[in-house]
Design an enzyme around this catalytic site. Structure first.
Site, PDB file in Angstrom:
ATOM      1  CB  SER A 106      -0.879   0.004   1.259  1.00 19.05           C
ATOM      2  OG  SER A 106      -1.508   1.261   1.419  1.00 19.05           O
ATOM      3  CE1 TYR A 129      -6.577   4.414  -1.746  1.00 14.76           C
ATOM      4  CE2 TYR A 129      -4.955   3.975  -0.055  1.00 14.76           C
ATOM      5  CZ  TYR A 129      -6.200   3.751  -0.606  1.00 14.76           C
ATOM      6  OH  TYR A 129      -7.058   2.864  -0.007  1.00 14.76           O
ATOM      7  CB  THR A 155      -6.704   2.498  -5.138  1.00 16.38           C
ATOM      8  OG1 THR A 155      -5.869   1.390  -4.767  1.00 16.38           O
ATOM      9  CG2 THR A 155      -8.055   2.365  -4.465  1.00 16.38           C
ATOM     10  CE  LYS A 222      -7.465  -3.219  -4.060  1.00 16.65           C
ATOM     11  NZ  LYS A 222      -8.117  -2.230  -3.191  1.00 16.65           N
ATOM     12  CG  HIS A 246     -11.348  -0.027  -0.983  1.00 13.37           C
ATOM     13  ND1 HIS A 246     -10.652   0.855  -1.772  1.00 13.37           N
ATOM     14  CD2 HIS A 246     -10.689  -0.044   0.202  1.00 13.37           C
ATOM     15  CE1 HIS A 246      -9.634   1.353  -1.088  1.00 13.37           C
ATOM     16  NE2 HIS A 246      -9.628   0.819   0.105  1.00 13.37           N
TER      17      HIS A 246
HETATM   18  C1  LIG Z   1      -7.476  -2.689   6.870  1.00  9.60           C
HETATM   19  C2  LIG Z   1      -7.564  -2.553   5.382  1.00  9.60           C
HETATM   20  C3  LIG Z   1      -6.710  -1.682   4.731  1.00  9.60           C
HETATM   21  C4  LIG Z   1      -6.786  -1.538   3.351  1.00  9.60           C
HETATM   22  N1  LIG Z   1      -5.908  -0.700   2.738  1.00  9.60           N
HETATM   23  C5  LIG Z   1      -5.968  -0.548   1.402  1.00  9.60           C
HETATM   24  C6  LIG Z   1      -5.050   0.299   0.742  1.00  9.60           C
HETATM   25  O1  LIG Z   1      -4.169   0.895   1.342  1.00  9.60           O
HETATM   26  N2  LIG Z   1      -5.181   0.447  -0.601  1.00  9.60           N
HETATM   27  C7  LIG Z   1      -6.152  -0.208  -1.313  1.00  9.60           C
HETATM   28  O2  LIG Z   1      -6.240  -0.046  -2.529  1.00  9.60           O
HETATM   29  N3  LIG Z   1      -7.009  -1.059  -0.710  1.00  9.60           N
HETATM   30  C8  LIG Z   1      -6.931  -1.234   0.618  1.00  9.60           C
HETATM   31  N4  LIG Z   1      -7.794  -2.098   1.231  1.00  9.60           N
HETATM   32  C9  LIG Z   1      -8.711  -2.922   0.414  1.00  9.60           C
HETATM   33  C10 LIG Z   1      -8.065  -4.260   0.034  1.00  9.60           C
HETATM   34  O3  LIG Z   1      -6.987  -4.067  -0.852  1.00  9.60           O
HETATM   35  C11 LIG Z   1      -9.038  -5.219  -0.650  1.00  9.60           C
HETATM   36  O4  LIG Z   1      -9.677  -4.563  -1.720  1.00  9.60           O
HETATM   37  C12 LIG Z   1     -10.090  -5.825   0.277  1.00  9.60           C
HETATM   38  O5  LIG Z   1      -9.632  -5.921   1.611  1.00  9.60           O
HETATM   39  C13 LIG Z   1     -10.438  -7.208  -0.256  1.00  9.60           C
HETATM   40  O6  LIG Z   1     -11.448  -7.776   0.458  1.00  9.60           O
HETATM   41  P1  LIG Z   1     -11.250  -8.889   1.624  1.00  9.60           P
HETATM   42  O7  LIG Z   1     -10.669  -8.156   2.777  1.00  9.60           O
HETATM   43  O8  LIG Z   1     -12.651  -9.338   1.828  1.00  9.60           O
HETATM   44  O9  LIG Z   1     -10.351 -10.005   1.120  1.00  9.60           O
HETATM   45  C14 LIG Z   1      -7.736  -2.265   2.610  1.00  9.60           C
HETATM   46  C15 LIG Z   1      -8.589  -3.143   3.268  1.00  9.60           C
HETATM   47  C16 LIG Z   1      -8.508  -3.306   4.630  1.00  9.60           C
HETATM   48  C17 LIG Z   1      -9.428  -4.286   5.301  1.00  9.60           C
HETATM   49  C1  LIG Z   2      -6.956   4.223   5.848  1.00 11.44           C
HETATM   50  C2  LIG Z   2      -6.755   3.798   4.480  1.00 11.44           C
HETATM   51  C3  LIG Z   2      -6.577   4.795   3.447  1.00 11.44           C
HETATM   52  C4  LIG Z   2      -6.610   2.416   4.190  1.00 11.44           C
HETATM   53  C5  LIG Z   2      -7.904   1.718   4.279  1.00 11.44           C
HETATM   54  O1  LIG Z   2      -8.430   1.437   5.316  1.00 11.44           O
HETATM   55  C6  LIG Z   2      -8.545   1.387   3.067  1.00 11.44           C
HETATM   56  O2  LIG Z   2      -8.010   1.710   2.020  1.00 11.44           O
HETATM   57  O3  LIG Z   2      -9.605   0.790   3.132  1.00 11.44           O
END
Ligand SMILES: Cc1cc2nc3c(=O)[nH]c(=O)nc-3n(C[C@H](O)[C@H](O)[C@H](O)COP(=O)(O)O)c2cc1C
Ligand SMILES: CC(C)CC(=O)C(=O)O
Length: 359
Positions: A106, A129, A155, A222, A246
């Site tokens: 990330s 991002y 993203t 994404k 997401h």
């Molecule tokens: C705690 C957390 C942080 C995340 N951070 C990012 C991130 O920094 N960038 C991003 O594109 N998606 C982020 N996501 C989304 C994940 O990349 C992904 O799309 C999603 O978690 C997939 O679903 P799943 O958790 O059900 O496997 C985050 C998700 C979670 C739960």
């Molecule tokens: C705090 C963030 C930007 C990361 C996150 O939680 C997400 O992308 O879903």
């Protein structure tokens, strides 16, 4: 004994502060989309074929010209040092110990890009991002490319963060010391406020050209949820799309990713790889996603659960459970390689009994 990814989730929950658990586990709004991602997989049955000599199935694949041991990569997950001090370093090492598959790092990772590249793991991709500060975004991309990262994942579903009610109710803030290591001077505090202040809120399709102008790496988008945008992504020159909502954390009320996958795969028509994330928790989920048109999937929250339970070893265990389960499901379904998987591999629960079948 932890035998499933659900077992890891339950163990992780007991180890994490409840507000941190909520931040990871939660979704936007009423969490309809969050729940739908998981439920969608239960609307498909598998159709096994017998006597196919499947033996020990082969899960290897190639995406963007690179060999993967299995069609499962690690999704970008921000602030992993919140789970364990080693954060992304443990994830990179733990993943490499399970399989040669990419880890998407990330923009908001807690460890340095260069340190992660030197960790001796497998392929790394950078999640982007796009910030209001394009020069800082560009510098991040240049550092990743120089360090040997192999792809960029932009993203596109986050002009700002979705309204995550658990975090609002908890007044969730990152503890001091949990910072995005690769964004100099960024002190996040409340993630939603940070994103509003720093993320570019007004991106349009020209951002793909901009990325192309600053990097030679393949670019994946994404957060694609419609055939319209999938076609647009291919026309804009994207090298791949990630069907993602997401993890239900952005716009609540959008469909489960598995439900929109067939229309997107049909629109892309093999021109670029189609990846999917959201709710993948079992080997048979990977099978269903591939049957409905994905080339590979990304695993999100279960990686954090592994990290919380056992640092790098926990990540290795989570991935190993999932990949063993995939191999097992393929063997029992008569699938020797991923090329044997197709629409014929699944059957919709809603389809009811076969026409003419006995009562
Ligand atoms: C705690 C957390 C942080 C995340 N951070 C990012 C991130 O920094 N960038 C991003 O594109 N998606 C982020 N996501 C989304 C994940 O990349 C992904 O799309 C999603 O978690 C997939 O679903 P799943 O958790 O059900 O496997 C985050 C998700 C979670 C739960
Ligand atoms: C705090 C963030 C930007 C990361 C996150 O939680 C997400 O992308 O879903």
């Amino acid at each position: 004994m932890r035998l499933t990814l659900g077992d890891f989730a339950r163990s992780a929950r007991t180890r994490l502060d409840p507000t941190v658990w909520d931040f990871f586990a939660g979704g936007a709004g009423e969490e309809r989309t969050l729940a739908a991602n998981v439920e969608a997989f239960d609307r498909w049955w598998l159709r096994p074929l017998v006597l196919r000599g499947a033996g020990r199935p082969e899960t290897a694949t190639a995406i963007l010209g690179r060999a993967w041991d299995a069609p499962v990569a690690v999704a970008p997950l921000a602030f992993q040092t919140l789970v364990h001090p080693l954060g992304e370093l443990a994830t990179v090492r733990g993943t490499a110990a399970a399989a040669r598959v990419p880890v998407v790092i990330s923009t908001l990772a807690g460890r340095d890009i260069e340190e992660l590249a030197a960790a001796g793991g497998g392929p790394l991709w950078l999640q982007v991002y796009c910030l209001r500060d394009r020069s800082m975004t560009r510098r991040l991309i240049e550092r990743a490319e120089a360090a040997g990262f192999e792809a960029l994942v932009l993203t596109v579903d986050a002009p700002h963060l979705g309204r995550r009610l658990r975090d609002v109710r908890n007044d969730f803030r990152l503890p001091p010391g949990i910072v995005p290591a690769n964004l100099e001077g960024h002190d996040v505090g409340a993630p939603a406020a940070h994103a509003r202040a720093e993320f570019a809120p007004d991106l349009d399709w020209s951002v793909v050209d901009w990325l192309r102008s600053v990097s030679a790496l393949p670019i994946l988008l994404k957060g694609i949820l419609t055939d319209t945008d999938a076609v647009r992504a291919v026309e804009a020159g994207a090298d791949g799309v990630v069907v993602s909502n997401h993890g239900g954390r952005q716009l609540d009320g959008v469909p489960a990713t598995l439900d929109v996958l067939p229309e997107i795969a049909a629109a892309v028509a093999g021109r670029v790889p189609v990846l999917l994330d959201g709710g993948v928790r079992r080997g048979r989920d990977v099978l269903a996603a591939l049957a409905l048109g994905a080339d590979a999937v990304l695993l999100g929250r279960p990686i954090l659960h592994g990290l919380a339970v056992g640092a790098a070893q926990g990540v290795t265990d989570v991935l190993t459970i999932l990949l063993d389960d995939l191999t097992d499901a393929m063997a029992l379904a008569g699938l020797r390689t991923l090329a044997d998987i197709g629409p014929q591999t699944v059957r919709s629960v809603a389809a009811g009994p076969p026409v003419g079948g006995s009562a």
